[in-house]
Motif scaffolding. Sequence first.
Motif, mmCIF file in Angstrom:
data_model
loop_
_atom_site.group_PDB
_atom_site.id
_atom_site.type_symbol
_atom_site.label_atom_id
_atom_site.label_comp_id
_atom_site.label_asym_id
_atom_site.label_seq_id
_atom_site.Cartn_x
_atom_site.Cartn_y
_atom_site.Cartn_z
ATOM 1 N N LEU A 49 0.817 -1.211 0.000
ATOM 2 C CA LEU A 49 0.000 0.000 0.000
ATOM 3 C C LEU A 49 0.853 1.264 0.000
ATOM 4 N N GLN A 56 -5.746 6.222 -3.873
ATOM 5 C CA GLN A 56 -6.232 4.891 -4.207
ATOM 6 C C GLN A 56 -6.261 3.991 -2.979
ATOM 7 N N VAL A 57 -5.331 4.198 -2.066
ATOM 8 C CA VAL A 57 -5.338 3.420 -0.818
ATOM 9 C C VAL A 57 -6.623 3.691 -0.045
ATOM 10 N N CYS A 61 -8.376 0.561 -2.063
ATOM 11 C CA CYS A 61 -7.796 -0.574 -1.335
ATOM 12 C C CYS A 61 -8.510 -0.859 -0.013
ATOM 13 N N ARG A 62 -8.896 0.185 0.707
ATOM 14 C CA ARG A 62 -9.514 -0.060 2.017
ATOM 15 C C ARG A 62 -10.915 -0.649 1.897
ATOM 16 N N VAL A 64 -11.492 -3.260 -0.168
ATOM 17 C CA VAL A 64 -11.343 -4.631 -0.684
ATOM 18 C C VAL A 64 -11.821 -5.658 0.334
ATOM 19 N N TRP A 68 -7.529 -5.470 4.551
ATOM 20 C CA TRP A 68 -6.983 -4.307 3.842
ATOM 21 C C TRP A 68 -7.423 -3.008 4.521
ATOM 22 N N ALA A 72 -5.001 -0.160 5.826
ATOM 23 C CA ALA A 72 -5.129 1.172 5.204
ATOM 24 C C ALA A 72 -5.431 2.243 6.237
ATOM 25 N N ILE A 315 -4.357 -9.397 -6.285
ATOM 26 C CA ILE A 315 -4.323 -8.020 -5.767
ATOM 27 C C ILE A 315 -4.458 -7.034 -6.910
ATOM 28 N N LEU A 319 -7.343 -3.751 -8.246
ATOM 29 C CA LEU A 319 -6.936 -2.346 -8.317
ATOM 30 C C LEU A 319 -7.359 -1.769 -9.666
ATOM 31 N N CYS A 328 1.964 0.239 -10.325
ATOM 32 C CA CYS A 328 2.404 -1.049 -9.767
ATOM 33 C C CYS A 328 3.555 -1.661 -10.551
#
Length: 550
Positions: A49, A56-57, A61-62, A64, A68, A72, A315, A319, A328
Motif C-alpha cells: 500500500l 487509491q489506498v 484498497c480499504r 477490498v 486491507w 489502510a 491483488i 486495483l 504497480c
Amino acid sequence: MKRKAEAMGTSQHSDIASRHGKVPCAGPPASLSQESVFPVPLEILEEILLNLPPDQVVYVCRLVCRQWKEVANSESLWRERCRREGYLLHDGSRMPQDWRLFYFLCKKRRNLLNNPRGEQALNGWQIVENGGDEWAVHGLRVPHPDETVRNNFVTSFGMCKKSQCIDLEKEGYNPSFMDHFQPDIRISDWYSPRTDCGSSYHIRVELLDQSRKPVQIFAPKTIYFEQWTEEKWNQMTHVFKNYGPGVRYICFTHGGKDTQFWKGWYGIRITESCVEICPAKDTYHYEKLNDFLFCDTLPVDFSFFPVLLEILEEIFLRLPPDQVVCVCRLVCHKWKKVADRGSLWRERCRREGYLLHDGSRTPQDWRLFYFLSKKRRNLIKNPRGEQALNGWQIVENGGDKWEVHGLRVPHPDETVRNNFVTSFRMCKKSQCIDLEKEGYNPSFMDHFQPDIRISDWYAPRWDCGSEYEIHVELLNQRKKPVQTFQPETIIFEQWNDQKWNQMTHVFQNYGPGVRYIRFTHGGKDTQFWAGWFGIRVTDSCVEICPAVDT
C-alpha cells in the motif's frame, strides 16, 4: 469482440450476449473469499500500500476486505508515508492524533491566495479602496527574507485596501471535512514602511459561513510607522483554531496608506500574503530527500516480498487498471512481470465481460485488447440526430436542405428513433475527429495502429429513387489523407423495399501518422421532388477497436 450489453448500456451489442450466453460475473470467483485468498503478512501488505497512490489506498484498497481496511487505516502506514515523503515534525514529542489526516493536509497544503506577490499586477484581487494615486506594483526597495520575492504592492496618500474571498469547497475542502476536522487555518502577510515617510498598515481576515456571515475574525489594531523608521520587512501571522462548524469562505483584506499625504506611493508596502489549511500540529517541516524514498532498509528489488505470484495477480485484479500499468509495474521487477502477464489481462477481460466471438482467435496482446475494449465508444457526436444537426459540419445543403425526421420504418436497433433526411439536391455533412483529444495519443496510434471501424446506416424511401455516398479519410497532422475509404455511390430505384442497410469498413495496417478521422456522408433523391424524399441516414459510428474485433 463486444462488451456485455448491460455494461455498455446500449442495445447495439445485445446480440453478442445472446450468442455467448450469460457473461461471467465481474467479481472474483465465489471460491475466493475476501480474506482467505490473501495470506499476506500485514507488514508486506503495508509495504504494498505504501507503493500505491495515497488516494487509491483510501478510496479503493480499504474497500477490498476487512484486512486491507485495517492496514489502510493504520497509524504506522500514514506515519511511514509522512517519513518517506518528507513531512516531518519539528518537535517529535508532539504527535498528530490522526496521521492520515496529517499526511493529506501536508500534501494538499498550499497558498490559497491568488497572485500574492503582484507578479500578475492586481489580477485576482478585489479593490476595496483605491485612494490617492491608487494601488500600484513596484519592485522591492529592500530585499525580502525569501529571495524569490521580487515585487510588492504599494499604497498611496489615501487609504488603499484590497481583498480576496476564498471559496473553500472550490479549493477542495468540502463542508463535511471542514465541519468535522476543523483544521488550522494559518494566515501570513509581509509588510514594510519606507524610511522617508510615515505609514500605516491594516489587516482583517474573516471566516465566513454559507451566508457569508462572520464565524470568527482576526482584526488586530492598525500598525503605525513613524518617519525615519528602519525600512525592514515585518511578518503578520495568525492561526484560526477550534472555530466550530459552518466555515465555508475566508475573506482576506489588507492595505494601508502613508501618513504624510505625499503624492505618489510612499505608503505601506505588502507582499507574499498567504492563507493555508494546515495540520493541527503545524510545527512540521518538509524535506524531500532521495534517501526517504530508497534507503538502505528498502532494497529496490523488493526481494523481501515472499508473495505468491497468484496472490499478487489477484491483488492487481482488484486495483484500477491504469494504476496497475502506471504505478504497480514500476515498483520492482517482480511486480512488472505480474503486471505484464497475459493471464492478468485475460482474466480482467473475463470479469468485465469483454469476450471474443471466436475463442480460437486470441489477441497477441491481452492488455492492449483490454484497454481498447474498455475505451471503445462511438467517436461521432450526435450520430442519430437527437440534437438536430449539432456537431455536424454542413458541406452541401441542397434542395430543401438537411432535416431530422422520425423513422419511416423501424431500425434494427430499437433505441434509434430519428434519422437525417436529404432533399432533391445533394446534401452532405461531415465530422472531423481529433484522435488526441479523444484520448488516443500519437505514439499510441503510431506504435499499435489499432483497427478503426466505421459504420453507417442508410435507407431509401420506397416511393422515390435516391442515392447514398460515404467518404471516410484517415488524416495526418496537416490533415492530408493517409488512407481513404470511398465506395461507389449507391443508387436506389423508385418502388424499392425501403429497408435499412449498413455500410461498414475497417481500416487496418494504415501506417504511422494518423491524427484525425474525417467522416463525410450524404445523398439526395433522384427525381427532384420538393421536400425530403432523398436518402435517410442514422446511427453513424467511428470506433477504435482491438485487432481481433470478432
